[in-house]
Scaffold this active site. Structure first.
Site, PDB file in Angstrom:
ATOM      1  N   ASP A  67       0.824  -1.220   0.000  1.00 43.87           N
ATOM      2  CA  ASP A  67       0.000   0.000   0.000  1.00 43.87           C
ATOM      3  C   ASP A  67       0.856   1.267   0.000  1.00 43.87           C
ATOM      4  O   ASP A  67       0.624   2.179   0.803  1.00 43.87           O
ATOM      5  CB  ASP A  67      -0.941   0.023   1.210  1.00 43.87           C
ATOM      6  CG  ASP A  67      -1.732  -1.255   1.360  1.00 43.87           C
ATOM      7  OD1 ASP A  67      -2.130  -1.828   0.343  1.00 43.87           O
ATOM      8  OD2 ASP A  67      -1.952  -1.686   2.519  1.00 43.87           O
TER       9      ASP A  67
ATOM     10  N   GLU B 217     -10.980   0.409  -4.638  1.00 43.26           N
ATOM     11  CA  GLU B 217     -10.506   0.930  -3.358  1.00 43.26           C
ATOM     12  C   GLU B 217      -9.076   1.409  -3.555  1.00 43.26           C
ATOM     13  O   GLU B 217      -8.596   1.539  -4.684  1.00 43.26           O
ATOM     14  CB  GLU B 217     -10.590  -0.140  -2.256  1.00 43.26           C
ATOM     15  CG  GLU B 217      -9.703  -1.348  -2.468  1.00 43.26           C
ATOM     16  CD  GLU B 217      -9.728  -2.292  -1.273  1.00 43.26           C
ATOM     17  OE1 GLU B 217     -10.668  -2.229  -0.475  1.00 43.26           O
ATOM     18  OE2 GLU B 217      -8.783  -3.090  -1.143  1.00 43.26           O
TER      19      GLU B 217
END
Length: 509
Positions: free
Chosen positions: A13, A176
């Site tokens: 991430d 997302e």
């Protein structure tokens, strides 16, 4: 010329920024502490540790591994990283506390000011617009944009709030991992999702002329680099001083975790083009303005020789993180014998539930580590050793029983290969045990991640070299920990707490 992935370690991430000629990257650190690690680079390829944003988060019982509580698979993740008007901003949620955290600082090395933001914003991204208004983009399947107050600590009354993109029909993973930017006087939102027919990470981008306008776009990168249909996606983009653009995304590599990949970005009619002919280059080069800089390693050996200048405890080397918040009263550095020492403060069922476990990331495609364990002060029923830390853990440890010493190899096998299922055999199984005459042993763990072989093998040192003990144990990346497997130095008690283990001369191979 360097090869992709640029870092062969678990840094998922990622979000990346540039300040002058220096790049900074933040990634998810989950339950490990100190947490929210920031890396530094001058070429986007080589990286080193810059700082941790926090030493501890909220000191909840679960974050402290109190009793049977833990925050495995939770903790902080998917931070947004921004620099605006002389301040660094990092915002993330913690999935155990269900809170949104905002940290600010004038320097990457801190000190960082901690605040809470009203609301919970999944995979959020901050936008500081040209008119000094601030927005946050976030969500899963349904992507929202919300205008924040001037202090960033909550939604602005009567400010912009709308859903801008939706993929709630996707049965596997809808949009997302938001990253929003204003470039070319347009607004770009980069997202991750999966192919709707099979699990595969794909990068997407949507663009609009205004924040209240329609965002139009779609997939911009669908490539697995020839590696087992594991897509490359989710991360930030950044420009260089020379006007080039790059994205830092990640790719699943099995039990070792999710590792960063550098992707060149070009622009066609003000729309981003990722990679070369739709592919991530396996070799990549960038321009650096600091060619002679020597980067400090992100993993490494430790002789545990620390000079704290008589001031008590100080920080360990930056490549170490504890499995959860440490108990500062039950670990110490033995400066006479040069060792990291753990004194147990509770009874534990296995290595995953004990305090002060010291961890390091494992490296793709293979790596190994060994350490000397001094168990002279262990109690009966104590275990001290080196393990592969994940839900389906494996370990080799020195143990004591009726005053005698043994080496034990244990593991918790996964019931299946699915991502979501937790491991069975809550306490693990002992697969081998041998008696030893000494209270001091050297134990080794090696791992092979190539092509998701994901196997761990355990050894002990004899006069004739290292000898394998127990089974070759299969490792899996699963949602119960949601983190790449790590080397772990641990001690736990099963009968009576208060025993002490000393770890000396940790060698990372």
């Amino acid at each position: 010329m360097e090869t992709n992935p640029i870092l062969r370690l678990d840094y998922p991430d990622p979000d990346v920024i540039r300040v002058d000629d220096t790049y900074y990257m933040v990634s998810t650190t989950m339950h490990f502490m100190p947490g929210c690690e920031i890396l530094r680079s001058y070429d986007l390829i080589h990286w080193e540790h810059a700082s941790f944003v926090y030493e501890v988060l909220d000191s909840t019982p679960a974050q402290r591994l109190q009793d049977e509580d833990n925050i495995y698979g939770k903790g902080m993740w998917a931070a947004t990283f921004r620099y605006n008007k002389g301040f660094f901003y990092i915002l993330f949620v913690a999935n155990d506390t269900r809170k949104t955290y905002l940290y600010t600082s004038k320097q990457v090395i801190g000190p960082w000011k901690k605040q809470h933001v009203e609301g919970f914003y999944h995979d959020a991204s901050l936008l500081f617009d040209d008119d000094d208004r601030v927005y946050i983009v976030y969500g899963n399947k349904q992507i929202f944009i919300t205008e924040l107050r001037e202090d960033l600590l909550g939604p602005k009354l009567d400010g912009l709030h709308r859903m801008i993109i939706s993929e709630d029909w996707n049965p596997i993973l809808g949009y997302e991992g938001s990253h929003i930017y204003k470039i070319h006087n347009k607004y770009y939102i980069f997202l991750i999702h999966s192919d709707a027919k099979e699990w595969k990470r794909i990068e997407a981008c949507f663009v609009s002329d205004s924040l209240d306008g329609t965002f139009i776009g779609g997939d911009i990168l669908n490539d697995d680099m020839g590696y087992r249909n594991q897509g490359v996606a989710q991360g930030g983009i950044v420009d260089t001083k020379d006007g080039e653009w790059y994205a830092i995304l990640f790719q699943d590599r099995g039990a070792v975790g999710r590792i960063p990949v550098l992707v060149p970005v070009t622009w066609k009619n003000d729309y981003p083009v990722f990679g070369e002919d739709g592919k991530v280059p396996k070799e990549i080069t960038t321009n650096s303005h600091n060619l002679k800089y020597i980067y400090q390693p992100l993993v490494g050996s430790d002789d545990f020789i620390y000079d704290f200048n008589g001031m008590g405890k100080d920080k360990l080397k930056s490549f170490w993180q504890w499995n959860h918040e440490p108990d500062s009263n039950s670990w110490f550095i033995d400066q006479e014998k040069n060792g990291y020492c753990i004194r147990t403060q509770k009874l534990a069922k296995d290595m995953t539930q004990t305090n002060n476990t010291l961890t390091q990331r494992m490296k793709f495609p293979s790596c190994a580590a060994f350490v000397t364990v001094d168990g002279a002060k262990l109690n009966d029923g104590d275990f001290a050793g080196i393990g592969a830390l994940q839900g389906c853990f494996g370990m080799i440890a020195l143990t004591r029983e009726n005053g005698k010493y043994y080496i034990s190899m244990q593991a918790r096998k996964a019931p299946n290969t699915s991502l979501g299922q937790e491991s069975e055999n809550a306490h693990g199984v002992e697969y081998a045990r041998i008696p030893v005459e000494s209270s001091e042993v050297t134990l080794k763990l090696s791992v092979d991640f190539m092509n998701q072989k994901d196997e761990a093998t355990f050894y002990y040192l004899t006069e004739n070299g290292f000898i394998q003990l127990g089974i070759v144990h299969s490792l899996y990346f699963k949602l119960d920990h949601f983190a790449g497997c790590r080397f772990a130095l641990f001690t736990y008690s099963t009968n009576q707490y208060g025993g002490i283990a000393r770890f000396q001369n940790f060698v990372y191979e």
